[in-house]
Write an enzyme that holds these catalytic residues in place. Structure first.
Site, PDB file in Angstrom:
ATOM      1  N   SER A  83      30.497  45.082  35.018  1.00 31.80           N
ATOM      2  CA  SER A  83      30.864  44.749  36.851  1.00 31.80           C
ATOM      3  C   SER A  83      29.940  44.804  37.078  1.00 31.80           C
ATOM      4  CB  SER A  83      32.281  45.651  36.905  1.00 31.80           C
ATOM      5  OG  SER A  83      32.554  45.226  38.315  1.00 31.80           O
ATOM      6  N   HIS A  87      30.022  40.561  33.755  1.00 36.09           N
ATOM      7  CA  HIS A  87      31.919  40.562  34.712  1.00 36.09           C
ATOM      8  C   HIS A  87      31.158  40.243  36.320  1.00 36.09           C
ATOM      9  CE1 HIS A  87      36.662  40.537  35.623  1.00 36.09           C
ATOM     10  NE2 HIS A  87      35.543  41.141  36.640  1.00 36.09           N
ATOM     11  N   ASP A 130      32.617  39.284  39.864  1.00 39.61           N
ATOM     12  CA  ASP A 130      33.542  39.984  41.028  1.00 39.61           C
ATOM     13  C   ASP A 130      33.600  38.801  41.968  1.00 39.61           C
ATOM     14  OD1 ASP A 130      34.068  43.212  39.608  1.00 39.61           O
ATOM     15  OD2 ASP A 130      35.781  41.281  39.158  1.00 39.61           O
ATOM     16  N   MET A 181      35.006  37.554  45.506  1.00 39.74           N
ATOM     17  CA  MET A 181      36.127  37.712  46.575  1.00 39.74           C
ATOM     18  C   MET A 181      36.183  37.108  47.747  1.00 39.74           C
ATOM     19  SD  MET A 181      35.952  42.438  45.758  1.00 39.74           S
ATOM     20  CE  MET A 181      35.968  42.852  44.740  1.00 39.74           C
ATOM     21  N   HIS A 191      35.449  36.140  37.823  1.00 38.91           N
ATOM     22  CA  HIS A 191      36.671  36.940  37.727  1.00 38.91           C
ATOM     23  C   HIS A 191      36.764  36.163  39.680  1.00 38.91           C
ATOM     24  CE1 HIS A 191      38.784  40.520  38.655  1.00 38.91           C
ATOM     25  NE2 HIS A 191      40.131  39.375  39.137  1.00 38.91           N
ATOM     26  N   MET A 211      38.605  36.526  42.648  1.00 37.31           N
ATOM     27  CA  MET A 211      39.706  37.188  43.246  1.00 37.31           C
ATOM     28  C   MET A 211      40.252  36.147  45.135  1.00 37.31           C
ATOM     29  SD  MET A 211      38.673  40.938  42.330  1.00 37.31           S
ATOM     30  CE  MET A 211      37.324  40.762  41.820  1.00 37.31           C
ATOM     31  N   MET A 258      44.469  43.760  35.394  1.00 36.30           N
ATOM     32  CA  MET A 258      44.057  44.475  36.468  1.00 36.30           C
ATOM     33  C   MET A 258      44.695  46.019  36.587  1.00 36.30           C
ATOM     34  SD  MET A 258      41.587  43.680  38.327  1.00 36.30           S
ATOM     35  CE  MET A 258      40.898  44.340  39.239  1.00 36.30           C
ATOM     36  N   GLY A 307      39.865  44.698  44.434  1.00 35.61           N
ATOM     37  CA  GLY A 307      38.879  44.924  45.635  1.00 35.61           C
ATOM     38  C   GLY A 307      37.986  45.814  45.894  1.00 35.61           C
ATOM     39  N   GLY A 311      35.776  52.814  42.295  1.00 31.82           N
ATOM     40  CA  GLY A 311      35.682  53.106  42.398  1.00 31.82           C
ATOM     41  C   GLY A 311      37.299  54.084  42.842  1.00 31.82           C
ATOM     42  N   ASP A 339      40.133  45.973  33.945  1.00 30.88           N
ATOM     43  CA  ASP A 339      39.704  45.434  35.017  1.00 30.88           C
ATOM     44  C   ASP A 339      40.110  46.720  35.620  1.00 30.88           C
ATOM     45  OD1 ASP A 339      38.130  43.346  36.430  1.00 30.88           O
ATOM     46  OD2 ASP A 339      37.612  45.386  37.404  1.00 30.88           O
ATOM     47  N   GLY A 340      39.298  48.024  35.863  1.00 31.92           N
ATOM     48  CA  GLY A 340      39.140  49.661  37.019  1.00 31.92           C
ATOM     49  C   GLY A 340      39.570  50.151  36.277  1.00 31.92           C
ATOM     50  N   GLY A 379      32.091  49.645  35.243  1.00 32.86           N
ATOM     51  CA  GLY A 379      31.965  49.398  36.916  1.00 32.86           C
ATOM     52  C   GLY A 379      31.256  50.783  37.138  1.00 32.86           C
TER      53      GLY A 379
HETATM   54  C1  DX5 Z   1      37.886  46.280  41.307  1.00 25.00           C
HETATM   55  C2  DX5 Z   1      36.857  45.106  40.519  1.00 25.00           C
HETATM   56  C3  DX5 Z   1      36.123  46.384  39.241  1.00 25.00           C
HETATM   57  C4  DX5 Z   1      35.393  47.122  39.165  1.00 25.00           C
HETATM   58  C5  DX5 Z   1      34.842  48.384  38.325  1.00 25.00           C
HETATM   59  O1  DX5 Z   1      38.721  45.116  42.232  1.00 25.00           O
HETATM   60  O2  DX5 Z   1      37.187  43.918  39.771  1.00 25.00           O
HETATM   61  O3  DX5 Z   1      35.498  44.963  38.271  1.00 25.00           O
HETATM   62  O4  DX5 Z   1      34.741  46.869  40.501  1.00 25.00           O
HETATM   63  O5  DX5 Z   1      34.590  49.047  38.543  1.00 25.00           O
HETATM   64  P1  DX5 Z   1      35.478  51.125  38.187  1.00 25.00           P
HETATM   65  O6  DX5 Z   1      35.178  50.999  37.192  1.00 25.00           O
HETATM   66  O7  DX5 Z   1      34.682  51.403  39.621  1.00 25.00           O
HETATM   67  O8  DX5 Z   1      36.583  50.504  38.320  1.00 25.00           O
HETATM   68 ZN    ZN Z   2      36.796  42.177  37.739  1.00 27.36          ZN
END
Ligand code: DX5
Ligand code: ZN
Length: 221
Positions: free
Chosen positions: A9, A34, A36, A38, A67, A69, A138, A143, A146, A177-178, A199
């Site tokens: 990520s 990956h 993200d 947003m 990804h 979002m 998900m 968003g 952590g 993811d997450g 991530g």
């Molecule tokens: C959440 C993100 C994830 C996140 C993954 O919206 O899309 O990709 O960054 O990281 P951790 O491992 O911190 O959940």
């Molecule tokens: Zn993602």
């Protein structure tokens, strides 16, 4: 069982070490990056714009796993200039015309992936299984990095794998993811996932990046 793949990520990467991080991923044969994206509307955060994606794409041959979002992704796909071999995931919750958007991703030469928030039932994607190469489950509310895994999502992965295999879509991959920690990754793999968004829970944490990757491959495959 589909091959286990890491998809780091990149929103979690230290931008001051980005080039070195990408060289490490190349050396370790990481199959995807990956990204993200947003828009501050579909999710309460802003992340990774089109210029960042273009710059990262120019810096490496590793395919992107984009990804989205964002609201109304169908109107913005071209902004990201998706390429052959790249994944582009769109949320079922973000468009009224999901099948049209997935078909458009394929027509642009990329691989369509449909994403589901934790509260969205699997029935919402049943009609588009023929249109995707992967489903993104998900395991946190999208968003932020952590967060902790939403407990019910593990069973959801299991039900999704059974749905895909039962309908003849054994080749459709499942991305998670997450909060993919080393421990959660083992459970997610056993439930049927094979692409792991990595991530702060797995890669972007204290310690040596190569050691984190090797540990994942020893434990998950
Ligand atoms: C959440 C993100 C994830 C996140 C993954 O919206 O899309 O990709 O960054 O990281 P951790 O491992 O911190 O959940
Ligand atoms: Zn993602």
């Amino acid at each position: 069982m589909l091959t286990a793949k890491l998809s780091p990520s990149m929103m979690c990467a230290d931008i001051f070490c980005l080039a070195d991080t990408i060289r490490t991923f190349e050396r370790m044969d990481i199959p995807y990056l990956h990204m993200d994206v947003m828009d501050g509307s579909f999710v309460p955060n802003l992340m990774l714009g089109t210029d960042t994606i273009r710059q990262i794409r120019r810096s490496t041959a590793i395919p992107l796993d984009i990804h989205l979002m964002i609201e109304e992704p169908g109107e913005k796909l071209e902004w990201f200039a998706p390429r052959e071999g790249e994944y582009v995931s769109v949320h079922v919750e973000s468009t009224r015309h999901l099948q049209r958007v997935l078909a458009k991703i394929r027509s642009l030469g990329a691989r369509p992936m449909v994403a589901l928030n934790p509260a969205t039932p699997l029935v919402m994607i049943e009609e588009v299984l023929p249109d995707v190469d992967a489903v993104l489950v998900m395991t946190v509310n999208p968003g932020y990095a952590g967060q902790s895994m939403v407990p019910g999502t593990l069973e959801k992965i299991r039900r999704l794998r059974a749905l895909l295999d039962g309908r003849g879509f054994e080749g459709v991959e499942i991305e998670v993811d997450g909060n993919v920690t080393p421990e959660n990754a083992i459970r997610m793999r056993a439930a049927g996932a094979n692409i792991f968004v990595a991530g702060t829970s797995l890669l972007f944490r204290p310690g040596d990046m190569e050691d984190h990757i090797k540990l994942f491959r020893r434990q998950v495959g």
